[in-house]
Scaffold this active site. Structure first.
Site, PDB file in Angstrom:
ATOM      1  CG  ASP A 138      -1.811  -1.238   1.078  1.00 23.48           C
ATOM      2  OD1 ASP A 138      -2.284  -1.590   0.035  1.00 23.48           O
ATOM      3  OD2 ASP A 138      -2.154  -1.451   2.389  1.00 23.48           O
ATOM      4  CG  MET A 139       0.726   6.202  -1.100  1.00 25.83           C
ATOM      5  SD  MET A 139      -0.666   7.413  -1.932  1.00 25.83           S
ATOM      6  CE  MET A 139      -1.604   7.456  -0.418  1.00 25.83           C
TER       7      MET A 139
END
Length: 308
Positions: A138-139
């Site tokens: 994930d970011m």
């Protein structure tokens, strides 16, 4: 062109709805078009968009590259390289960096940086938007990420990923005080039935997901843990820890809306990545140091515990 195969282990379900659980990045209208255009088959046979996938039936899906794509520009962005050779590149991804281009993020991604660093030496299996990318995080998750420089290495490592033989250990800080020092969460994960932006352990047709956790340190209201992935589903650790009442600190999607600390997203770090090298056949393990924010937070928790 990407190819997938999924098996329905649940009750019969309309094919477009069934596939949205496995392909969260695609809208239902996009999936319906894939079915109409013959890119989706059931047990090898083409079907209509209203087809109901029966129990134990296998669905094969091909996703062609879009006809028009934005030009992905190599960018001279800093990379924290943990290891590099002619086949692979292992980087320590920072918080806030998107792994590959997507709508709204066509620059400043890890792919932009890797394209500049590797030039033409990237595998093309996952298309022009995801060159070299074998897996994603994930970011706002930091840590070890594997990049492949050629198709041979990519196929070899994708096989390990499919067989769940790659070692992936994450460090996280979760809410609450876990009762046991070790444990296993075995709960299928799929698209949330009400909120399509979230994943859930209560989704119909969820896919097998297993996370092993181990307590590293206790801080009363918080616990520092190591989570080892046996499978690799979207948001797996975040969903699993929340499902047992211990969401990850800073995770506003699966945890409390308010956080007592100033954090940008979840305190989740991909610390250990272990693979069998595609050329030498030797097992290699890479350790991404905890980011500064994570270390400072642990120090703060130590201080709070000491002053209690």
């Amino acid at each position: 062109m990407e190819e997938f195969e999924f098996q329905n282990t649940g009750s019969p379900e309309r094919i477009d709805k069934f596939l949205t659980s496995f392909l969260p990045d695609l809208s239902r209208s996009h999936i319906q078009k894939l079915v109409k255009d013959g890119y989706v088959t059931v047990n090898g046979n083409t079907v209509k968009p209203n087809y109901k996938v029966g129990t134990d039936e296998s669905v094969q899906t091909k996703i062609p590259e879009p006809e028009t794509l934005p030009e992905i520009i190599p960018e001279d962005l800093p990379l924290d390289i943990l290891y590099e050779d002619a086949d692979i590149l292992v980087v320590n991804k920072p918080k806030g960096m998107v792994v590959h281009p997507a709508p709204g993020h066509y620059s400043g991604t890890l792919v932009n940086a890797v394209m500049f660093h590797c030039r033409e030496n990237l595998s093309g299996i996952n298309g022009v938007l995801r060159p070299g990318i074998v897996h994603r995080i994930d970011m706002d998750t930091t840590g070890s990420l594997l990049i492949c420089k050629n198709d041979r290495a990519h196929n070899f490592l994708a096989g390990q990923l499919k067989e769940h033989s790659i070692t992936r250990k994450y460090h996280a800080i979760v809410h609450g005080n876990l009762k046991e020092d070790t444990g296993t969460i075995n709960a299928p994960i799929g698209r949330h039935p009400a909120d399509r932006k979230k994943m859930s352990v209560h989704a119909p047709n969820g896919r097998r997901a297993v996370t092993h956790y181990r307590v590293l340190e206790r801080f009363g209201n918080y616990t520092y843990v190591e989570c080892t992935l046996e499978t690799g589903r979207t948001h797996q650790i975040r969903v699993h820890m929340a499902s047992i009442g211990h969401p990850i600190l800073g995770d506003s999607v699966y945890g409390p809306a308010k956080c007592p600390f100033r954090l940008q997203g979840q305190t989740l770090h991909a610390k250990i990545l272990g693979i069998v090298h595609p050329t030498t056949g030797e097992y290699m393990e890479f350790d991404a140091p905890l980011p500064d924010y994570f270390q400072k937070l642990l120090q703060k928790l130590h201080e709070i515990r000491y002053n209690m």
